[in-house]
Every structure is written in C-alpha cells, then in structure tokens.
Design a protein around this motif. Sequence first.
Motif, PDB file in Angstrom:
ATOM      1  N   LEU A  81      -1.494 -10.077  -1.958  1.00 27.73           N
ATOM      2  CA  LEU A  81      -0.441  -9.233  -2.525  1.00 27.73           C
ATOM      3  C   LEU A  81       0.342  -8.439  -1.474  1.00 27.73           C
ATOM      4  CD1 LEU A  81       0.862  -8.207  -5.107  1.00 27.73           C
ATOM      5  CD2 LEU A  81      -1.045  -6.630  -5.412  1.00 27.73           C
ATOM      6  N   CYS A  82      -0.303  -8.026  -0.424  1.00 29.14           N
ATOM      7  CA  CYS A  82       0.351  -7.218   0.625  1.00 29.14           C
ATOM      8  C   CYS A  82       0.144  -7.993   1.922  1.00 29.14           C
ATOM      9  CB  CYS A  82      -0.310  -5.853   0.728  1.00 29.14           C
ATOM     10  SG  CYS A  82      -0.534  -5.026  -0.854  1.00 29.14           S
ATOM     11  N   ALA A  83       0.964  -8.998   2.153  1.00 28.16           N
ATOM     12  CA  ALA A  83       0.515 -10.071   3.048  1.00 28.16           C
ATOM     13  C   ALA A  83       1.023 -10.048   4.489  1.00 28.16           C
ATOM     14  CB  ALA A  83       0.853 -11.417   2.436  1.00 28.16           C
ATOM     15  N   SER A  84       2.149  -9.377   4.754  1.00 25.03           N
ATOM     16  CA  SER A  84       2.716  -9.517   6.099  1.00 25.03           C
ATOM     17  C   SER A  84       1.943  -8.700   7.137  1.00 25.03           C
ATOM     18  CB  SER A  84       4.170  -9.064   6.107  1.00 25.03           C
ATOM     19  OG  SER A  84       4.732  -9.297   7.365  1.00 25.03           O
ATOM     20  N   PRO A  85       1.763  -9.191   8.359  1.00 23.16           N
ATOM     21  CA  PRO A  85       2.347 -10.406   8.948  1.00 23.16           C
ATOM     22  C   PRO A  85       1.627 -11.706   8.608  1.00 23.16           C
ATOM     23  CG  PRO A  85       1.071  -9.223  10.592  1.00 23.16           C
ATOM     24  CD  PRO A  85       1.056  -8.368   9.362  1.00 23.16           C
ATOM     25  N   GLY A  86       0.490 -11.642   7.909  1.00 29.12           N
ATOM     26  CA  GLY A  86      -0.083 -12.899   7.445  1.00 29.12           C
ATOM     27  C   GLY A  86      -1.501 -13.184   7.910  1.00 29.12           C
ATOM     28  N   GLY A  87      -2.183 -12.183   8.461  1.00 30.80           N
ATOM     29  CA  GLY A  87      -3.560 -12.404   8.930  1.00 30.80           C
ATOM     30  C   GLY A  87      -4.448 -12.957   7.821  1.00 30.80           C
ATOM     31  N   LYS A  88      -4.438 -12.263   6.687  1.00 33.72           N
ATOM     32  CA  LYS A  88      -5.357 -12.703   5.615  1.00 33.72           C
ATOM     33  C   LYS A  88      -4.830 -13.962   4.921  1.00 33.72           C
ATOM     34  CE  LYS A  88      -6.763  -8.532   6.543  1.00 33.72           C
ATOM     35  NZ  LYS A  88      -5.987  -7.549   7.295  1.00 33.72           N
ATOM     36  N   SER A  89      -3.506 -14.076   4.802  1.00 29.63           N
ATOM     37  CA  SER A  89      -2.947 -15.273   4.159  1.00 29.63           C
ATOM     38  C   SER A  89      -3.269 -16.532   4.964  1.00 29.63           C
ATOM     39  CB  SER A  89      -1.423 -15.165   4.042  1.00 29.63           C
ATOM     40  OG  SER A  89      -1.055 -14.426   2.915  1.00 29.63           O
ATOM     41  N   ASN A 104       2.575 -12.657  -0.750  1.00 31.93           N
ATOM     42  CA  ASN A 104       3.671 -11.754  -1.124  1.00 31.93           C
ATOM     43  C   ASN A 104       3.798 -10.582  -0.153  1.00 31.93           C
ATOM     44  OD1 ASN A 104       5.639 -10.628  -3.165  1.00 31.93           O
ATOM     45  ND2 ASN A 104       4.193  -8.936  -3.002  1.00 31.93           N
ATOM     46  N   GLU A 105       5.043 -10.227   0.128  1.00 30.43           N
ATOM     47  CA  GLU A 105       5.303  -9.031   0.939  1.00 30.43           C
ATOM     48  C   GLU A 105       6.528  -8.319   0.373  1.00 30.43           C
ATOM     49  OE1 GLU A 105       3.983  -7.117   3.414  1.00 30.43           O
ATOM     50  OE2 GLU A 105       5.832  -5.965   3.217  1.00 30.43           O
ATOM     51  N   ILE A 106       6.380  -7.043   0.117  1.00 35.03           N
ATOM     52  CA  ILE A 106       7.429  -6.278  -0.569  1.00 35.03           C
ATOM     53  C   ILE A 106       8.643  -6.001   0.331  1.00 35.03           C
ATOM     54  CG2 ILE A 106       6.454  -4.012  -0.006  1.00 35.03           C
ATOM     55  CD1 ILE A 106       7.111  -3.151  -2.903  1.00 35.03           C
ATOM     56  N   LYS A 119      12.128  -7.681   5.655  1.00 36.76           N
ATOM     57  CA  LYS A 119      12.005  -8.015   7.088  1.00 36.76           C
ATOM     58  C   LYS A 119      10.585  -8.488   7.411  1.00 36.76           C
ATOM     59  CE  LYS A 119      15.618  -6.379   9.831  1.00 36.76           C
ATOM     60  NZ  LYS A 119      16.346  -5.140   9.509  1.00 36.76           N
ATOM     61  N   ARG A 120       9.632  -7.793   6.825  1.00 41.57           N
ATOM     62  CA  ARG A 120       8.232  -8.166   7.064  1.00 41.57           C
ATOM     63  C   ARG A 120       7.915  -9.510   6.398  1.00 41.57           C
ATOM     64  NH1 ARG A 120       4.598  -4.501   9.138  1.00 41.57           N
ATOM     65  NH2 ARG A 120       2.894  -5.413   7.931  1.00 41.57           N
ATOM     66  N   ALA A 121       8.544  -9.757   5.255  1.00 46.38           N
ATOM     67  CA  ALA A 121       8.311 -11.030   4.556  1.00 46.38           C
ATOM     68  C   ALA A 121       8.829 -12.194   5.393  1.00 46.38           C
ATOM     69  CB  ALA A 121       8.977 -11.014   3.183  1.00 46.38           C
ATOM     70  N   ALA A 152      -4.211  -3.199   1.314  1.00 47.37           N
ATOM     71  CA  ALA A 152      -3.222  -2.191   0.920  1.00 47.37           C
ATOM     72  C   ALA A 152      -2.567  -1.480   2.107  1.00 47.37           C
ATOM     73  CB  ALA A 152      -3.914  -1.162   0.036  1.00 47.37           C
ATOM     74  N   PRO A 153      -1.307  -1.061   1.903  1.00 42.98           N
ATOM     75  CA  PRO A 153      -0.691  -0.198   2.925  1.00 42.98           C
ATOM     76  C   PRO A 153      -1.527   1.080   2.998  1.00 42.98           C
ATOM     77  CG  PRO A 153       0.624  -0.214   0.909  1.00 42.98           C
ATOM     78  CD  PRO A 153      -0.449  -1.239   0.727  1.00 42.98           C
ATOM     79  N   CYS A 154      -1.752   1.578   4.201  1.00 47.52           N
ATOM     80  CA  CYS A 154      -2.655   2.735   4.330  1.00 47.52           C
ATOM     81  C   CYS A 154      -2.254   3.562   5.546  1.00 47.52           C
ATOM     82  CB  CYS A 154      -4.104   2.263   4.459  1.00 47.52           C
ATOM     83  SG  CYS A 154      -4.463   1.470   6.034  1.00 47.52           S
ATOM     84  N   PRO A 208      -1.413   2.159  -8.031  1.00 45.16           N
ATOM     85  CA  PRO A 208      -0.716   1.167  -8.869  1.00 45.16           C
ATOM     86  C   PRO A 208      -0.769  -0.258  -8.320  1.00 45.16           C
ATOM     87  CG  PRO A 208       0.858   2.638  -7.786  1.00 45.16           C
ATOM     88  CD  PRO A 208      -0.501   3.186  -7.516  1.00 45.16           C
ATOM     89  N   ILE A 209      -0.852  -0.395  -6.985  1.00 47.81           N
ATOM     90  CA  ILE A 209      -0.945  -1.754  -6.414  1.00 47.81           C
ATOM     91  C   ILE A 209      -2.228  -2.420  -6.922  1.00 47.81           C
ATOM     92  CG2 ILE A 209      -1.246  -3.090  -4.282  1.00 47.81           C
ATOM     93  CD1 ILE A 209       0.471  -1.050  -2.816  1.00 47.81           C
ATOM     94  N   LEU A 210      -3.318  -1.662  -6.891  1.00 50.30           N
ATOM     95  CA  LEU A 210      -4.606  -2.216  -7.320  1.00 50.30           C
ATOM     96  C   LEU A 210      -4.590  -2.543  -8.817  1.00 50.30           C
ATOM     97  CD1 LEU A 210      -7.435  -2.988  -6.388  1.00 50.30           C
ATOM     98  CD2 LEU A 210      -8.173  -0.640  -6.807  1.00 50.30           C
TER      99      LEU A 210
HETATM  100  C1  LIG Z   1      -2.050  -3.547   5.849  1.00 49.28           C
HETATM  101  S1  LIG Z   1      -0.515  -4.268   5.717  1.00 49.28           S
HETATM  102  C2  LIG Z   1      -0.902  -5.931   5.387  1.00 49.28           C
HETATM  103  C3  LIG Z   1      -1.467  -6.718   6.526  1.00 49.28           C
HETATM  104  C4  LIG Z   1      -1.690  -8.168   6.164  1.00 49.28           C
HETATM  105  N1  LIG Z   1      -2.517  -8.293   4.986  1.00 49.28           N
HETATM  106  C5  LIG Z   1      -2.295  -8.984   7.267  1.00 49.28           C
HETATM  107  O1  LIG Z   1      -3.489  -9.266   7.250  1.00 49.28           O
HETATM  108  O2  LIG Z   1      -1.566  -9.414   8.170  1.00 49.28           O
HETATM  109  C6  LIG Z   1       0.066  -3.718   4.173  1.00 49.28           C
HETATM  110  C7  LIG Z   1       1.367  -4.328   3.696  1.00 49.28           C
HETATM  111  O3  LIG Z   1       1.687  -3.752   2.419  1.00 49.28           O
HETATM  112  C8  LIG Z   1       3.081  -3.641   2.313  1.00 49.28           C
HETATM  113  N2  LIG Z   1       3.446  -2.638   1.291  1.00 49.28           N
HETATM  114  C9  LIG Z   1       3.999  -1.419   1.476  1.00 49.28           C
HETATM  115  N3  LIG Z   1       4.211  -0.810   0.304  1.00 49.28           N
HETATM  116  C10 LIG Z   1       3.806  -1.643  -0.656  1.00 49.28           C
HETATM  117  C11 LIG Z   1       3.790  -1.586  -2.074  1.00 49.28           C
HETATM  118  N4  LIG Z   1       4.201  -0.527  -2.733  1.00 49.28           N
HETATM  119  N5  LIG Z   1       3.324  -2.648  -2.734  1.00 49.28           N
HETATM  120  C12 LIG Z   1       2.874  -3.733  -2.073  1.00 49.28           C
HETATM  121  N6  LIG Z   1       2.848  -3.832  -0.736  1.00 49.28           N
HETATM  122  C13 LIG Z   1       3.306  -2.815  -0.032  1.00 49.28           C
HETATM  123  C14 LIG Z   1       3.517  -3.262   3.708  1.00 49.28           C
HETATM  124  O4  LIG Z   1       4.872  -3.584   3.920  1.00 49.28           O
HETATM  125  C15 LIG Z   1       2.560  -4.032   4.591  1.00 49.28           C
HETATM  126  O5  LIG Z   1       3.124  -5.246   5.024  1.00 49.28           O
END
Ligand SMILES: C[S@@+](CC[C@H](N)C(=O)[O-])C[C@H]1O[C@@H](n2cnc3c(N)ncnc32)[C@H](O)[C@@H]1O
Length: 452
Positions: free
Chosen positions: A108-116, A132-134, A137-139, A179-181, A211-213
Amino acid sequence: MRLPEKFLDRMKELLKEEFDDFLKSYEGDRYQGIRVNTLKISVEDFLELSPYKILDRVPWEERGFYIEEEKPGKDPYHAAGLFYVQEPSAMSVAPQVQIKRGEKVLDLCASPGGKSTQAASYLQGEGLLVSNEIKLKRAQILVQNIERMGIKNAVVTNNSPEELERVFIGYFDKVIVDAPCSGEGMFKKDKDALNYWSVENVLNYQAMQRPILRSAANMLKPGGLMVYSTCTFSIEENEYVIDEFLRENKNFEIVNIEKKYGFREGFYEVFNNPELKKVARLMPHRLKGEGHFLALLKKLDGDVEEPKMLKSNIGKRDIDDFRRFVKDTLKFEFDDERLILRGDRLYYVPDDCFDLKDLNVLRPGILLGEFKKNRFEPDYALSATLKMDEVYRNINFTRDSEEIRKYIEGYTLNIDLEDGWYLINVDGYSLSFGKVAKGVLKNYFPKALRWQ
Ligand SMILES: C[S@@+](CC[C@H](N)C(=O)[O-])C[C@H]1O[C@@H](n2cnc3c(N)ncnc32)[C@H](O)[C@@H]1O
C-alpha cells in the motif's frame, strides 16, 4: 551525530536499562545491505559474481546480504536488476506475510519499492502485485525499480488508500503496510528524519497511520495476512496504532512473530495488553540493522467483493507492427487477452487483472512498447523481463567492458552485426533493448537510468 534531547528522554523512558546499549549503537557505522533479485538470478549464481565483498547473510531474509561497499548501486549488475540495495532491517517486513506464488498481494505504501520488489521475488511472476504509492513523484521512482527488477505481474497505482479501498473489498491474500513514519530508526541514514523530528511530528504521523491501516484491513481477504511496519521507535506510531486497531476490529487477530535473530517483544506494558508482546521490535543494539517495528495481523472474517475484470481493448486497432516485432525478435507469443492499449502504448497486464478505470494506474503490467509512425518500438520495461534464450538476437557484454559502461551512459556504439532489435545483456543478464542499423548500435537505455 546530535540526537534531539527530547527524543533521547523518550527513548530512555522506553528502554530503561537497555538505553545505554541503544545509545552506543549510534557510534558504529550503519550496515549496508543488498538483496538478490531471484527473478533474474539465483542466490548461488549471484554469490559467484557479486561485485561487492559479502560479509554475512541477513538472518531474516535468505536473499539478503551484508556488504562492505558504502555506496553500492553504480554497477552494471545493479542496472541489470540483479540486486536491490536495501537496509537489512527493512528486509524483515515482506517475509512476515509468507507470500506464495499465485497470490494477490497489495503493497500500500510502496515507493521506492523495497518491499514490493521483495514480494515480487516470492511471487516469481505468478499472481498479482498491486504496488501503490500516493505521491506521484515517488510513484514514478517505484515504476523504475519495478521495471529494473524485471517484474512481470505488477500493477503500479498512484492512489490514496481510500481510493483503492473503493475498488478492492476483501480482495488481497496478503497486504503490506509499510507506513509513513517519523523515521526515528533511520536517523543514521536519513538526516531529514533527524532534522524534522519533533513530538508533534510523531503525532502527525500517527494520525496518518490509523486510517491507512483501516483501509488496508478492508482490502484484505478473510483468512489473509497483513503486516504493519514502521522504521520508527515511538510507541505512538507502533503499539498504540495496533492496540487501537485490535480494539476496533474484532475480526482481526494478532499473530505472534517469533523472537529470534535478536527481535524484541513489543512494549506492551504501557497499554496493559499482553497481546502486544506478539509484535516485533528490531533494535539497533540487539541486531545488525536499524530500528524497525513489525506487527502481523490475520483477518478472521469480513466482506468480499470481486472487482470488475479487465478486458483487452486491442480489437479495433491494427497491431500488426507489434506482431511483426514479436515474430522477428522474440521466441514466444503473448496472450491477446492480456494486451491493453493506452493511447499508443501497449501493455501486457497480469493474468486475471482487475478493471483499471477507477484508479490512477501508472503501469498496468509490462509496458511492451509504443506504436510510432509505421513501426512498433519496444520498451525497456519489456527487455528487463526477458532472458537471453527468449530472443533471437543478443549482444552480451561483460561487466568490466568499456562497451557496457558506454551503453549505460547512453552512447551509441559501432558494431558489426546485421540490422535489427537486440537484447543487450551483461554477462548473460538482460539490461535493455538496442537497435542495430548500418553498423551502429542505437541506445535505448532509458535516459532516467543512465549514468552521468
Ligand atoms: C516508509 S515509506 C515506504 C517505503 C517502501 N515500502 C519501501 O520498502 O521501499 C512510506 C510511503 O508512504 C507514503 N505515504 C505518505 N502518506 C501516505 C498516505 N496518507 N497514505 C499512503 N501512503 C502514504 C510515502 O510517500 C512513502 O513513500
């Protein structure tokens, strides 16, 4: 490194007698990791030709290795997608949901793509990965990494979790919520996280994570597994989020993550909830990696709705130029049912793909190429998924050759070969397409990926 006073106070309160060891962990260098891309090469073969000195295995990911190199990445094997540079603790997330070939997986929060890219290596081209990436630019960076790793069955979307939730109800076998953190666990690597840190920011992230969860939970199939992870220490963004989620979602249970490799149980005392012992904390003073949090959740029941399925739309368009290219260049054929046109671009969608129209889809599968005036031009994304024995014409450069460096830098090369499309390889692993015309190899390596 100067750590914020308030952050240190909070960590002291959390870690108590462990605090001094935790603080010492900031004195050492950070660990550098790479993960072998088993879509392109086996671990054994990679170890034979690794461009970097391998120091050790990452205990929680059999494809992961600690390396000595401080700045890995500018190497022809990287350009050919043989490995992904990933912080070792970050490699612990995707294995939690035990992805099997053929499953439907959402990151769900995928960029830059490590877990994907890691999830895709477990799927081995079978099933579906929605990455998915919200942030747009990151997508786009995510797309580049998905393509470089030669992933065939990924759909890359650029949507909010709420938008996705309207399309997918109880659809995915596995969901990854990285999740973004506030990034407290990455202070060594990410100076921005350090500079922007504040308690207020921690709470802002918490408000984002909840809400993301919730959305992620609605998209998971009954019986499915979901991992929630962060790279931060604060209990507000970790145990708190999970404790609240479990109280509000009785159709979920928390699954215990084994406390091996130095993983630590959660800080459950604060919430008086022993269930939170089941989450895992990766702490830099207990293992070789940065800070991470993992919670594994299983959905017991819930609604399921089949999304609309995608139908091929090549019917009316003349795609003879594509068919000629395939016949001339590739030793296999594509399934017409999975060919999709968007403007002049032709894509190959994963098997059983959902309808794309309600989502902002950046890549509905493999971009095969584009119809130009009187011809079809194949795309880099297709070349990255190919193996040498799947094409009629190959050019194979060695990693140390001048030619491969020049090609990655974007130069044309003089070459004495018959005209046509060629797969350009590095030591047998596909890198790009190239076109030979009158003794010149034209460069089709994407500009965005070229070395400066
Ligand atoms: C920890 S990073 C993801 C790293 C990624 N999973 C990886 O392994 O490369 C969290 C991502 O969540 C995105 N993000 C920010 N706000 C968000 C939202 N409200 N809903 C979903 N994703 C969000 C960020 O842009 C960011 O790319």
